[in-house]
Design a protein around this motif. Structure first.
Motif, PDB file in Angstrom:
ATOM      1  N   PHE A   9      40.804   0.493  25.381  1.00 44.00           N
ATOM      2  CA  PHE A   9      41.100  -0.398  24.738  1.00 44.00           C
ATOM      3  C   PHE A   9      42.455  -0.851  25.140  1.00 44.00           C
ATOM      4  N   ALA A  10      42.944  -1.980  24.756  1.00 45.65           N
ATOM      5  CA  ALA A  10      44.295  -2.554  25.008  1.00 45.65           C
ATOM      6  C   ALA A  10      45.086  -3.121  23.764  1.00 45.65           C
ATOM      7  N   THR A  11      46.423  -2.853  23.872  1.00 47.76           N
ATOM      8  CA  THR A  11      47.341  -3.555  22.848  1.00 47.76           C
ATOM      9  C   THR A  11      47.483  -4.857  23.683  1.00 47.76           C
ATOM     10  N   THR A  12      47.487  -6.045  22.567  1.00 44.76           N
ATOM     11  CA  THR A  12      47.664  -7.271  23.039  1.00 44.76           C
ATOM     12  C   THR A  12      49.193  -7.686  23.369  1.00 44.76           C
ATOM     13  N   ALA A  13      49.310  -9.009  24.102  1.00 48.87           N
ATOM     14  CA  ALA A  13      50.811  -9.543  24.176  1.00 48.87           C
ATOM     15  C   ALA A  13      51.363  -9.541  22.864  1.00 48.87           C
ATOM     16  N   ASN A  14      50.501 -10.182  21.795  1.00 43.82           N
ATOM     17  CA  ASN A  14      51.164 -10.363  20.622  1.00 43.82           C
ATOM     18  C   ASN A  14      51.619  -9.075  20.005  1.00 43.82           C
ATOM     19  N   ALA A  15      50.894  -7.821  20.287  1.00 40.87           N
ATOM     20  CA  ALA A  15      51.521  -6.770  19.693  1.00 40.87           C
ATOM     21  C   ALA A  15      53.010  -6.323  20.217  1.00 40.87           C
ATOM     22  N   PHE A  16      53.102  -6.531  21.574  1.00 36.06           N
ATOM     23  CA  PHE A  16      54.419  -6.456  22.112  1.00 36.06           C
ATOM     24  C   PHE A  16      55.405  -7.320  21.401  1.00 36.06           C
ATOM     25  N   ARG A  17      55.180  -8.510  21.456  1.00 32.56           N
ATOM     26  CA  ARG A  17      55.955  -9.383  20.735  1.00 32.56           C
ATOM     27  C   ARG A  17      56.400  -8.947  19.261  1.00 32.56           C
ATOM     28  N   SER A  88      50.266  -4.009  31.972  1.00 35.41           N
ATOM     29  CA  SER A  88      49.978  -5.278  32.421  1.00 35.41           C
ATOM     30  C   SER A  88      50.622  -6.401  31.727  1.00 35.41           C
ATOM     31  N   ALA A  89      51.536  -7.170  32.733  1.00 40.16           N
ATOM     32  CA  ALA A  89      52.218  -8.121  32.008  1.00 40.16           C
ATOM     33  C   ALA A  89      51.591  -9.558  32.100  1.00 40.16           C
ATOM     34  N   THR A  90      51.883 -10.394  31.236  1.00 38.36           N
ATOM     35  CA  THR A  90      51.383 -11.580  31.098  1.00 38.36           C
ATOM     36  C   THR A  90      51.555 -12.574  32.312  1.00 38.36           C
ATOM     37  N   ALA A  91      52.646 -12.233  33.043  1.00 42.15           N
ATOM     38  CA  ALA A  91      52.910 -13.078  34.390  1.00 42.15           C
ATOM     39  C   ALA A  91      52.552 -12.146  35.527  1.00 42.15           C
ATOM     40  N   GLU A  92      51.724 -11.056  35.215  1.00 41.32           N
ATOM     41  CA  GLU A  92      51.433 -10.250  36.420  1.00 41.32           C
ATOM     42  C   GLU A  92      50.225 -10.489  36.915  1.00 41.32           C
ATOM     43  N   HIS A 117      54.338   7.352  22.561  1.00 42.89           N
ATOM     44  CA  HIS A 117      55.368   7.315  23.369  1.00 42.89           C
ATOM     45  C   HIS A 117      55.105   6.734  24.802  1.00 42.89           C
ATOM     46  N   ALA A 118      53.803   6.772  25.127  1.00 39.61           N
ATOM     47  CA  ALA A 118      53.418   6.451  26.386  1.00 39.61           C
ATOM     48  C   ALA A 118      53.483   4.733  26.434  1.00 39.61           C
ATOM     49  N   VAL A 119      52.674   4.193  25.285  1.00 38.42           N
ATOM     50  CA  VAL A 119      52.669   2.715  25.257  1.00 38.42           C
ATOM     51  C   VAL A 119      54.219   2.040  25.011  1.00 38.42           C
ATOM     52  N   GLN A 120      55.203   2.828  24.283  1.00 37.14           N
ATOM     53  CA  GLN A 120      56.425   2.398  24.329  1.00 37.14           C
ATOM     54  C   GLN A 120      57.100   2.430  25.517  1.00 37.14           C
ATOM     55  N   LYS A 121      56.852   3.504  26.263  1.00 35.30           N
ATOM     56  CA  LYS A 121      57.494   3.648  27.726  1.00 35.30           C
ATOM     57  C   LYS A 121      56.818   2.563  28.600  1.00 35.30           C
ATOM     58  N   CYS A 122      55.672   2.058  28.271  1.00 33.16           N
ATOM     59  CA  CYS A 122      55.120   1.003  29.275  1.00 33.16           C
ATOM     60  C   CYS A 122      56.059  -0.574  28.791  1.00 33.16           C
ATOM     61  N   TYR A 123      56.074  -0.512  27.315  1.00 35.16           N
ATOM     62  CA  TYR A 123      56.902  -1.690  26.837  1.00 35.16           C
ATOM     63  C   TYR A 123      58.408  -1.828  27.431  1.00 35.16           C
ATOM     64  N   LEU A 147      54.128  -7.465  27.351  1.00 38.14           N
ATOM     65  CA  LEU A 147      53.340  -6.687  28.120  1.00 38.14           C
ATOM     66  C   LEU A 147      52.249  -6.086  27.298  1.00 38.14           C
ATOM     67  N   SER A 148      50.987  -5.689  28.047  1.00 35.81           N
ATOM     68  CA  SER A 148      49.881  -5.283  27.508  1.00 35.81           C
ATOM     69  C   SER A 148      49.739  -3.820  27.724  1.00 35.81           C
ATOM     70  N   ALA A 149      49.269  -2.869  26.789  1.00 35.73           N
ATOM     71  CA  ALA A 149      49.381  -1.558  27.438  1.00 35.73           C
ATOM     72  C   ALA A 149      47.783  -1.327  27.375  1.00 35.73           C
ATOM     73  N   GLY A 150      47.044  -0.954  28.449  1.00 32.84           N
ATOM     74  CA  GLY A 150      45.697  -0.599  28.514  1.00 32.84           C
ATOM     75  C   GLY A 150      45.359   0.974  28.420  1.00 32.84           C
ATOM     76  N   ILE A 151      44.728   1.274  27.591  1.00 34.30           N
ATOM     77  CA  ILE A 151      44.418   2.827  27.270  1.00 34.30           C
ATOM     78  C   ILE A 151      43.112   3.158  27.846  1.00 34.30           C
ATOM     79  N   GLN A 152      42.927   3.837  28.998  1.00 35.05           N
ATOM     80  CA  GLN A 152      41.482   4.178  29.512  1.00 35.05           C
ATOM     81  C   GLN A 152      41.293   5.632  29.359  1.00 35.05           C
ATOM     82  N   LYS A 153      40.272   5.975  29.032  1.00 32.52           N
ATOM     83  CA  LYS A 153      39.750   7.464  29.284  1.00 32.52           C
ATOM     84  C   LYS A 153      40.038   7.601  30.638  1.00 32.52           C
ATOM     85  N   MET A 154      40.726   8.884  31.051  1.00 26.63           N
ATOM     86  CA  MET A 154      41.012   9.424  32.410  1.00 26.63           C
ATOM     87  C   MET A 154      39.787   9.622  33.083  1.00 26.63           C
TER      88      MET A 154
END
Length: 756
Positions: A9-17, A88-92, A117-123, A147-154
């Motif tokens: 799943f992924a956090t949205t750009a709005n979640a970052f804002r 993953s950034a919106t301008a990326e 903590h990893a999501v916050q480090k992505c931010y 910025l969106s954080a994509g969380i994938q099963k390893m």
């Protein structure tokens, strides 16, 4: 579309804002970024660090955290699960700006606290120094990017393999190829360029036709692999790769076909060239696509001009590696170990490093080129070099040991896929060519080629295919072993030659198959590059003294006083001394045409002295599965001996066409050894006797309605000679790559005169 991706799943750009707003960070970040010295960037490190500390010291809002953890629990299904957290950034990943490596990803993250903590480090990574500078360079407003954080099963590629693929050739932008790289372990080592990976090329038209598409593969050294670590502070680590894995491809042929097909479908879906990351789970054996983004170097531009370079003095390289780009530069070597060395780098330097790091992007902009110990053509150094418009030599192995700070060196990437580093400043020439302004001609301009690694680049030039592909150069440069030494490997005496052959062919139980597959793959690269245009492959034309130089060759080659006029060309193909070696050549050509479906490959027989010899060769080829007319196979003969001209109509009855070898024909018509410096001034294609020979053979071909072309330098060197051939109605003229442009201009002038 049937493409397997890891669940997530992924956090949205709005979640970052929302995160920024809830922590009242927007105005504080704006204030910090406004204080950045945009001219000198002297305070970039200080401003970036302050921005990141603001983000990392904030708290994830409870409702956002709860939503992330709810999805994480659903993903884990009640059992602990490791995830990759990717930025993953919106301008990326725009078609014009990739932001490759600008933001951080975190692998093997396990547990709720570690995930948040990893999501916050992505931010926070949105404010990496390199990301801030990249936005400035590309005209993006800092606070407009989210910025969106994509969380994938390893994917357990730590137990399997992973890598990167481009849906075009990363060096030339050639569109009909998918280029795949990979290594054992997590893909980060391939992305960073920490290893020299395996390489695979897949031909897109074959994917559409459901034919075998992987036409070429090259084993990488894959020195290390990245695996999971037990250390929670550092969840991944690199370890040496086992010898068995280093000596085997990280993907089977069937798996490579699947990755190629998925990349092809992804490109089709997005309608543009893509940069794709893949992974293979070592526990389940399943393949996954973990990331896809637009390819930014070639995807958005079509160059109509090319710059041709040529070294004007010969020197021995002190280092070799994989070439990235096509250019030459001289400069001061500057050894860089970390970002702490940034102050050492001056504009115009050549950066020398073990591998490059995304943190270095600002200092890499000062460099005229890059040289690294490690990495392949999809590594960070390679991608950044292409984006910056500079060249690089990667995977040299020991550049940081052989070079030192302040040493003047020259780095050349003009010799196909091999890059060279020379001591001191080597002289070279540069020439800008506008391909869009070249005239179109009725007489087909074709290439004379020996090096398949140049095919993708040359295919973009105005041409009608390849009039002469010299098989013997592939045998001497890539295979290096005498075919009969492979046929009789078990009977070879113990010694250095047998040891060398064992080392080169270690992957093959049947040593003959090494020759067949290697030759087929090299020729398939050229056939794919120029498809559907004709590629005329001349069967081997070594002389005995040249064959003897191959590994194991002295055992199988007789000594001759005059090899130029001895056991060469057609006479070898049916003779007991070489018949089985010719059989390997035929098997390789059958593989190219029948297995890969590259039926644009035509074959040509050199130095065929008599009609009877021509018939014997055709019978021998038929016995090896290459029958003239079957599956559209055309077989030509070289017209390079006076007997070929005198009996041209009879030769035309058994062959599909001629290619005039003007060097040998001139030599044998005038009785001149073209290698003799004493009488070299008498060697002249413009001699009336030679011209009469040319007129006779072209006339005979026209009467018999078969194709005829010429391979040689004279039509580019002498406009009148080109005019003479055009006047006679020759079908094609083949040129060495450096002579093609001049040759086309000479043909065009001759055709315009003819029409007056």
């Amino acid at each position: 579309m049937g493409i397997r991706i890891p669940d997530g799943f992924a956090t949205t750009a709005n979640a970052f804002r929302y995160f920024l707003q809830q922590n009242n960070l927007v105005s504080k970040l704006e204030e910090l970024l406004d204080s950045l010295d945009k001219t000198s960037l002297e305070n970039l490190g200080e401003i970036g660090k302050a921005c990141r500390e603001l983000v990392l010291s904030a708290s994830v809002p409870k409702d956002l955290g709860a939503a992330i953890l709810e999805n994480y629990q659903r993903l884990s299904d009640g059992t602990p699960v490791s995830v990759a957290v990717r930025s993953s950034a919106t301008a990326e990943d725009l078609p014009t700006a990739s932001f490759a490596g600008q933001h951080d990803s975190f692998l093997n993250i396990s547990g709720e606290k570690e995930l948040l903590h990893a999501v916050q480090k992505c931010y926070a990574s949105l404010f990496n120094d390199r990301a801030i500078k990249y936005r400035l360079d590309n005209g993006f407003e800092h606070m407009q990017v989210a910025l969106s954080a994509g969380i994938q099963k390893m994917v357990r590629s730590d137990l399997g393999s992973a890598g990167v693929a481009f849906t075009n050739d990363p060096e030339t932008g050639f569109e009909n190829i998918i280029y795949i790289t990979g290594a054992w372990g997590l893909g980060e080592n391939v992305v960073q360029g920490a290893v020299n990976p395996d390489e695979f090329y897949a031909f897109k038209p074959n994917i559409e036709k459901s034919l075998p598409s992987v036409i070429h593969q090259k084993l990488g050294s894959k020195e290390t692999k990245m695996i999971y670590s037990q250390n929670t502070a550092k969840p991944v680590t690199s370890v040496p790769t086992a010898t068995r894995e280093r000596n085997h491809y990280c993907l089977s042929l069937a798996e490579t076909e699947i990755v190629a097909k998925w990349c092809f479908l992804i490109e089709k879906h997005y309608g543009m060239a893509m940069d794709v990351e893949w992974a293979k789970d070592g526990e389940t054996g399943e393949l996954y696509i973990v990331q896809a983004r637009p390819e930014t170097v070639h995807g958005s531009k079509k160059a109509l001009t090319v710059k041709e370079y040529a070294l004007t003095s010969k020197a021995k390289p002190i280092l070799k590696g994989k070439a990235v780009g096509r250019s030459i530069a001289s400069g001061r070597a500057c050894l860089v170990d970390s970002i702490a060395d940034a102050s050492k780098v001056r504009k115009g330097d050549i950066i020398v490093a073990d591998i490059t790091n995304p943190d270095w992007n600002a200092m890499l902009r000062k460099a005229v080129c890059i040289v690294t110990n490690k990495g392949g053509r999809t590594s960070h150094a390679s991608i950044v070099a292409r984006e910056l418009g500079i060249h690089a030599v990667v995977g040299t192995g020991d550049a940081t040991k052989k070079l030192h700070d302040g040493q003047e060196i020259t780095v050349s990437c003009i010799e196909g896929d091999e890059g060279m580093v020379y001591e001191g400043k080597i002289a070279w020439t540069e020439k800008e060519i506008d391909l869009g302004n070249l005239p179109k001609t009725k007489t087909h301009p074709m290439f004379i080629l020996a090096d398949p690694s140049k095919a993708f680049r040359l295919a973009s030039y105005p041409n009608q295919g390849v009039g002469l592909l010299r098989m013997e150069f592939i045998i001497s440069n890539t295979i290096r072993i005498h075919p009969m030494a492979l046929v009789n490997f078990d009977q070879l005496p113990e010694g250095n030659d047998k040891k060398a052959i064992e080392g080169i062919t270690a992957q093959y139980v049947d040593k003959r198959q090494f020759f067949v597959e290697t030759l087929a793959q090299e020729i398939a690269m050229v056939a794919a590059a120029f498809h559907p245009k004709d590629v005329i492959v001349r069967m081997s034309d070594f002389k005995t003294n040249e064959y003897a130089q191959l590994i194991g060759g002295k055992t199988f080659e007789p000594g001759e006083e005059n090899p130029m006029l001895g056991f060469r060309g057609a006479s070898r193909y049916y003779h007991p001394l070489y018949r089985d070696g010719f059989g390997l050549e035929c098997k390789a050509m059958k593989m190219v045409r029948d297995h890969y479906g590259l039926t644009n490959v035509k074959l040509m027989i050199p130095f065929c002295r008599t009609i009877e010899e021509g018939k014997k060769v055709l019978e021998t080829m038929k016995a090896h599965g290459l029958e003239r007319g079957k599956n559209g196979l055309e077989i030509y003969v070289m017209a390079e001996i006076p007997s070929n001209v005198i009996l041209a109509e009879e030769f035309a009855d058994i062959f599909d066409g001629f290619s005039i070898g003007s060097n040998d024909l001139t030599q044998l018509t005038l009785g001149i050894d073209r290698d003799s410096s004493l009488i070299s001034d008498l060697f002249d294609e413009n001699n009336p006797a030679v011209k009469k020979m040319l007129a006779d053979v072209i006339g005979a071909a026209k009467r018999k309605d078969v194709k005829i072309g010429l391979c040689g330098q004279a039509p580019s060197d002498y406009p009148d000679f080109a005019g003479f051939l055009v006047e006679l109605g020759i079908d094609s003229i083949s040129f060495n790559p450096d002579a093609l442009i001049k040759g086309i201009e000479n043909i065009a002038k001759a055709e315009s005169k003819k029409s007056l």
